[in-house]
Design a protein around this motif. Structure first.
Motif, PDB file in Angstrom:
ATOM      1  N   ASN A 220      16.157  18.755 -60.474  1.00 19.90           N
ATOM      2  CA  ASN A 220      15.356  19.555 -61.395  1.00 19.90           C
ATOM      3  C   ASN A 220      13.883  19.183 -61.234  1.00 19.90           C
ATOM      4  O   ASN A 220      13.554  18.013 -61.026  1.00 19.90           O
ATOM      5  CB  ASN A 220      15.780  19.303 -62.845  1.00 19.90           C
ATOM      6  CG  ASN A 220      17.224  19.670 -63.087  1.00 19.90           C
ATOM      7  OD1 ASN A 220      17.662  20.766 -62.749  1.00 19.90           O
ATOM      8  ND2 ASN A 220      17.989  18.746 -63.664  1.00 19.90           N
ATOM      9  N   VAL A 221      12.999  20.174 -61.353  1.00 19.87           N
ATOM     10  CA  VAL A 221      11.563  19.922 -61.191  1.00 19.87           C
ATOM     11  C   VAL A 221      11.013  19.351 -62.498  1.00 19.87           C
ATOM     12  O   VAL A 221      10.990  20.031 -63.527  1.00 19.87           O
ATOM     13  CB  VAL A 221      10.809  21.209 -60.817  1.00 19.87           C
ATOM     14  CG1 VAL A 221       9.323  20.897 -60.606  1.00 19.87           C
ATOM     15  CG2 VAL A 221      11.396  21.841 -59.558  1.00 19.87           C
ATOM     16  N   LYS A 222      10.555  18.106 -62.449  1.00 14.14           N
ATOM     17  CA  LYS A 222       9.958  17.459 -63.623  1.00 14.14           C
ATOM     18  C   LYS A 222       8.443  17.581 -63.627  1.00 14.14           C
ATOM     19  O   LYS A 222       7.819  17.526 -64.693  1.00 14.14           O
ATOM     20  CB  LYS A 222      10.347  15.977 -63.671  1.00 14.14           C
ATOM     21  CG  LYS A 222      11.850  15.708 -63.685  1.00 14.14           C
ATOM     22  CD  LYS A 222      12.508  16.245 -64.927  1.00 14.14           C
ATOM     23  CE  LYS A 222      12.165  15.455 -66.169  1.00 14.14           C
ATOM     24  NZ  LYS A 222      12.942  15.895 -67.356  1.00 14.14           N
ATOM     25  N   ALA A 223       7.848  17.717 -62.452  1.00 17.90           N
ATOM     26  CA  ALA A 223       6.392  17.865 -62.363  1.00 17.90           C
ATOM     27  C   ALA A 223       6.040  18.622 -61.087  1.00 17.90           C
ATOM     28  O   ALA A 223       6.720  18.491 -60.066  1.00 17.90           O
ATOM     29  CB  ALA A 223       5.700  16.505 -62.382  1.00 17.90           C
ATOM     30  N   LEU A 224       4.961  19.404 -61.188  1.00 16.33           N
ATOM     31  CA  LEU A 224       4.520  20.252 -60.078  1.00 16.33           C
ATOM     32  C   LEU A 224       3.010  20.296 -60.102  1.00 16.33           C
ATOM     33  O   LEU A 224       2.395  20.470 -61.167  1.00 16.33           O
ATOM     34  CB  LEU A 224       5.101  21.658 -60.261  1.00 16.33           C
ATOM     35  CG  LEU A 224       5.004  22.658 -59.111  1.00 16.33           C
ATOM     36  CD1 LEU A 224       5.875  22.193 -57.946  1.00 16.33           C
ATOM     37  CD2 LEU A 224       5.462  24.034 -59.585  1.00 16.33           C
ATOM     38  N   PHE A 225       2.382  20.150 -58.924  1.00 16.10           N
ATOM     39  CA  PHE A 225       0.920  20.088 -58.874  1.00 16.10           C
ATOM     40  C   PHE A 225       0.441  20.542 -57.496  1.00 16.10           C
ATOM     41  O   PHE A 225       1.057  20.199 -56.476  1.00 16.10           O
ATOM     42  CB  PHE A 225       0.464  18.644 -59.123  1.00 16.10           C
ATOM     43  CG  PHE A 225      -1.026  18.463 -59.207  1.00 16.10           C
ATOM     44  CD1 PHE A 225      -1.705  18.769 -60.371  1.00 16.10           C
ATOM     45  CD2 PHE A 225      -1.754  17.982 -58.131  1.00 16.10           C
ATOM     46  CE1 PHE A 225      -3.081  18.595 -60.469  1.00 16.10           C
ATOM     47  CE2 PHE A 225      -3.116  17.797 -58.206  1.00 16.10           C
ATOM     48  CZ  PHE A 225      -3.784  18.109 -59.381  1.00 16.10           C
ATOM     49  N   THR A 297      -3.977  13.922 -61.187  1.00 16.84           N
ATOM     50  CA  THR A 297      -2.966  14.606 -61.997  1.00 16.84           C
ATOM     51  C   THR A 297      -3.037  14.191 -63.462  1.00 16.84           C
ATOM     52  O   THR A 297      -2.723  14.996 -64.351  1.00 16.84           O
ATOM     53  CB  THR A 297      -1.542  14.356 -61.459  1.00 16.84           C
ATOM     54  OG1 THR A 297      -1.198  12.973 -61.589  1.00 16.84           O
ATOM     55  CG2 THR A 297      -1.424  14.783 -60.011  1.00 16.84           C
ATOM     56  N   GLU A 298      -3.442  12.949 -63.741  1.00 18.37           N
ATOM     57  CA  GLU A 298      -3.557  12.507 -65.134  1.00 18.37           C
ATOM     58  C   GLU A 298      -4.618  13.309 -65.859  1.00 18.37           C
ATOM     59  O   GLU A 298      -4.406  13.768 -66.992  1.00 18.37           O
ATOM     60  CB  GLU A 298      -3.879  11.015 -65.190  1.00 18.37           C
ATOM     61  CG  GLU A 298      -3.972  10.481 -66.608  1.00 18.37           C
ATOM     62  CD  GLU A 298      -4.199   8.981 -66.652  1.00 18.37           C
ATOM     63  OE1 GLU A 298      -4.154   8.421 -67.767  1.00 18.37           O
ATOM     64  OE2 GLU A 298      -4.401   8.366 -65.590  1.00 18.37           O
ATOM     65  N   ALA A 299      -5.765  13.512 -65.207  1.00 15.80           N
ATOM     66  CA  ALA A 299      -6.836  14.300 -65.808  1.00 15.80           C
ATOM     67  C   ALA A 299      -6.439  15.759 -65.985  1.00 15.80           C
ATOM     68  O   ALA A 299      -7.013  16.467 -66.813  1.00 15.80           O
ATOM     69  CB  ALA A 299      -8.097  14.199 -64.949  1.00 15.80           C
ATOM     70  N   CYS A 300      -5.443  16.209 -65.210  1.00 16.27           N
ATOM     71  CA  CYS A 300      -5.006  17.604 -65.257  1.00 16.27           C
ATOM     72  C   CYS A 300      -3.787  17.813 -66.141  1.00 16.27           C
ATOM     73  O   CYS A 300      -3.151  18.875 -66.110  1.00 16.27           O
ATOM     74  CB  CYS A 300      -4.724  18.103 -63.843  1.00 16.27           C
ATOM     75  SG  CYS A 300      -6.178  18.114 -62.783  1.00 16.27           S
ATOM     76  N   GLY A 301      -3.419  16.782 -66.923  1.00 13.91           N
ATOM     77  CA  GLY A 301      -2.375  16.929 -67.912  1.00 13.91           C
ATOM     78  C   GLY A 301      -0.960  16.709 -67.426  1.00 13.91           C
ATOM     79  O   GLY A 301      -0.004  17.098 -68.121  1.00 13.91           O
ATOM     80  N   ILE A 302      -0.792  16.075 -66.261  1.00 10.24           N
ATOM     81  CA  ILE A 302       0.558  15.895 -65.720  1.00 10.24           C
ATOM     82  C   ILE A 302       0.899  14.419 -65.533  1.00 10.24           C
ATOM     83  O   ILE A 302       1.948  13.975 -65.951  1.00 10.24           O
ATOM     84  CB  ILE A 302       0.712  16.672 -64.390  1.00 10.24           C
ATOM     85  CG1 ILE A 302       0.518  18.176 -64.655  1.00 10.24           C
ATOM     86  CG2 ILE A 302       2.095  16.425 -63.783  1.00 10.24           C
ATOM     87  CD1 ILE A 302       0.621  19.043 -63.430  1.00 10.24           C
ATOM     88  N   ASP A 303       0.062  13.634 -64.937  1.00  2.00           N
ATOM     89  CA  ASP A 303       0.209  12.185 -64.742  1.00  2.00           C
ATOM     90  C   ASP A 303       1.555  11.789 -64.117  1.00  2.00           C
ATOM     91  O   ASP A 303       2.463  11.284 -64.782  1.00  2.00           O
ATOM     92  CB  ASP A 303       0.006  11.450 -66.065  1.00  2.00           C
ATOM     93  CG  ASP A 303      -0.269   9.958 -65.856  1.00  2.00           C
ATOM     94  OD1 ASP A 303      -0.140   9.489 -64.709  1.00  2.00           O
ATOM     95  OD2 ASP A 303      -0.613   9.280 -66.844  1.00  2.00           O
ATOM     96  N   GLU A 318       9.308  15.644 -70.956  1.00  3.23           N
ATOM     97  CA  GLU A 318       9.311  17.089 -70.770  1.00  3.23           C
ATOM     98  C   GLU A 318       8.699  17.434 -69.408  1.00  3.23           C
ATOM     99  O   GLU A 318       7.751  16.777 -68.969  1.00  3.23           O
ATOM    100  CB  GLU A 318       8.504  17.776 -71.873  1.00  3.23           C
ATOM    101  CG  GLU A 318       9.167  17.730 -73.244  1.00  3.23           C
ATOM    102  CD  GLU A 318      10.439  18.574 -73.281  1.00  3.23           C
ATOM    103  OE1 GLU A 318      10.449  19.664 -72.676  1.00  3.23           O
ATOM    104  OE2 GLU A 318      11.417  18.119 -73.901  1.00  3.23           O
ATOM    105  N   PRO A 319       9.240  18.450 -68.727  1.00  6.23           N
ATOM    106  CA  PRO A 319       8.641  18.856 -67.448  1.00  6.23           C
ATOM    107  C   PRO A 319       7.180  19.258 -67.615  1.00  6.23           C
ATOM    108  O   PRO A 319       6.792  19.823 -68.645  1.00  6.23           O
ATOM    109  CB  PRO A 319       9.495  20.056 -67.030  1.00  6.23           C
ATOM    110  CG  PRO A 319      10.798  19.861 -67.740  1.00  6.23           C
ATOM    111  CD  PRO A 319      10.451  19.225 -69.047  1.00  6.23           C
ATOM    112  N   ARG A 320       6.381  18.951 -66.602  1.00  4.37           N
ATOM    113  CA  ARG A 320       4.966  19.334 -66.580  1.00  4.37           C
ATOM    114  C   ARG A 320       4.757  20.185 -65.321  1.00  4.37           C
ATOM    115  O   ARG A 320       4.688  19.657 -64.217  1.00  4.37           O
ATOM    116  CB  ARG A 320       4.070  18.094 -66.529  1.00  4.37           C
ATOM    117  CG  ARG A 320       4.195  17.180 -67.742  1.00  4.37           C
ATOM    118  CD  ARG A 320       3.496  17.773 -68.952  1.00  4.37           C
ATOM    119  NE  ARG A 320       3.419  16.806 -70.030  1.00  4.37           N
ATOM    120  CZ  ARG A 320       4.342  16.625 -70.955  1.00  4.37           C
ATOM    121  NH1 ARG A 320       5.455  17.359 -70.917  1.00  4.37           N
ATOM    122  NH2 ARG A 320       4.180  15.727 -71.918  1.00  4.37           N
ATOM    123  N   LEU A 321       4.697  21.487 -65.515  1.00  7.44           N
ATOM    124  CA  LEU A 321       4.681  22.404 -64.375  1.00  7.44           C
ATOM    125  C   LEU A 321       3.368  23.174 -64.243  1.00  7.44           C
ATOM    126  O   LEU A 321       3.179  23.885 -63.255  1.00  7.44           O
ATOM    127  CB  LEU A 321       5.845  23.398 -64.494  1.00  7.44           C
ATOM    128  CG  LEU A 321       7.240  22.781 -64.691  1.00  7.44           C
ATOM    129  CD1 LEU A 321       8.292  23.879 -64.750  1.00  7.44           C
ATOM    130  CD2 LEU A 321       7.555  21.788 -63.591  1.00  7.44           C
TER     131      LEU A 321
END
Length: 395
Positions: A220-225, A297-303, A318-321
């Motif tokens: 499952n995709v938990k983060a995408l950047f 990525t941290e500055a962009c809300g995903i980290d 929660e996923p960050r997409l």
């Protein structure tokens, strides 16, 4: 409530590792960071307990003993991060015994090996119909003459095993402008490891794009950047110096299915270059770990670094997409050195350089609350640049 009882171990004290350490340390995680001698001295940070460790290539057994002894001192398993390919390969190879004391998520070892061995990476890309630059592999120097008429110039020389090659030559790629130059330089570089010859795709640094993913155990995709490079150092053939957060659906459509086909669990980053001749994304490489500019990525809300920690410690983030766009990541000293080289060839003005520093930004190393990694790295880069220039003047 977020639990931070699990410590974190970061194997790397380059800008990549510093980004992991700061992300976790500022959130109250107990962080320990290790690297080989010289890198440890340059990268020491106030956000981690820092020490030198055995080299994962030169003293594999020593590093394994070091980590096992360390793991036994913790009351609960530590989350283990690798910031470079040599540490990543070591972790993957010894995953069974390391998992007794550490938490981490990696693809199968055969996949890790294939992503580090650029010959196998290229074969995987062609297997899944991912467009690539035209590439030739040479087992023997004598084969060079047979492919000269198939090459177009300029072309590039790349090591098959980049992390081992850079222990001798600190270059990702070598640009070659003619057949005669290739015949001259190939034997020299060949002594440091297997090499591949590849078509040089035209286009400046801004034609490079990256897709980063964090896939959990069940894919499952938990983060995408996604990001776009603006400047590299060295220009055209180096690592990021100025990068911008940019959502790009095309690279997601190409890269995400590929990473899922390869079952790249954990963190992965795929790099592509957009070919201006046909507008097609051409595959460059995959790293199955956090990458140099991940602190953006941290500055962009995903980290990514912190999401990885939360997932592995059973806190089900929660996923960050979807990312915040148009935030820059700047590696100041490399950006300055890239500017000096590009200015020499009329490719960049001082006003261009200043413009790059404007707007919302995240620095690779500069931080008021942790200044020493920035100061040490800047001095090291400037000294090495000066030394290289002097050597070139004397040859």
């Amino acid at each position: 409530m977020v639990e931070r009882k699990h410590p974190a171990i970061v194997l790397d004290l380059s800008a990549n590792g510093i980004g992991i350490v700061r992300s976790l340390g500022r959130k109250g995680v107990d962080v320990y960071a290790f690297d080989t001698g010289k890198k440890y001295k340059i990268g020491k940070t106030c956000y981690a307990t820092c020490k030198s460790c055995p080299d994962p290539i030169k003293d594999e057994d020593g590093l394994l003993t070091f980590l096992l002894n360390l793991g036994k001192t913790f009351c609960c398993k530590a989350v283990l991060y690798a910031g470079s390919d040599d540490f990543l390969y070591f972790m993957s190879k010894h995953r069974e015994i390391l998992s007794m004391y550490y938490l981490f998520l990696l693809p199968e070892h055969s996949t890790i090996h294939a992503l580090i061995d650029k010959r196998l990476t290229y074969e995987l890309a062609t297997k899944y119909n991912i467009p690539c630059p035209t590439t030739f592999f040479l087992d023997q120097e004598e084969e060079l003459e047979d492919i000269l008429n198939k090459l177009t110039f300029p072309c590039i020389i790349k090591p098959v095993y980049g992390h081992k090659f850079r222990q001798h030559i600190n270059k990702k790629i070598i640009m070659v402008h003619s057949a005669e130059e290739l015949k001259t330089v190939f034997p020299y570089y060949r002594q440091f490891g297997e090499l591949m010859l590849q078509e040089f795709i035209p286009g400046d640094d801004s034609t490079f794009y990256k897709l980063a993913t964090f896939l959990d155990e069940d894919m499952n995709v938990k983060a995408l950047f996604t990001l776009q490079k603006i400047h590299q150092f060295p220009p055209n053939m180096g690592t990021g110096a100025l990068i911008i957060s940019k959502r790009d659906e095309e690279i997601i459509d190409v890269g995400l299915p590929f990473l899922k086909e390869l079952e790249c669990r954990g963190v992965a980053m795929a790099e592509f270059k957009k070919d201006p001749r046909d507008g097609e994304l051409k595959f460059i490489e995959i790293n199955s770990r956090l990458w140099l500019s991940h602190s953006l990525t941290e500055a962009c809300g995903i980290d990514f670094a912190y999401l990885y920690y939360l997932y592995l410690t059973g806190q089900d983030p929660e996923p960050r997409l979807y990312q915040i766009e148009d935030i820059k990541w700047i590696y100041l000293v490399r950006y300055y050195l890239a500017y000096l080289q590009k200015r020499e060839y009329g490719e960049m003005t001082f006003n261009d350089f200043k413009k790059g520093l404007s707007g919302n930004k995240q620095y690779a190393l500069f931080a008021w609350d942790d200044p020493m990694p920035f100061l040490r790295s800047t001095f090291s880069h400037l000294y090495n640049s000066w030394k290289t220039k002097k050597q070139e003047e004397n040859t």
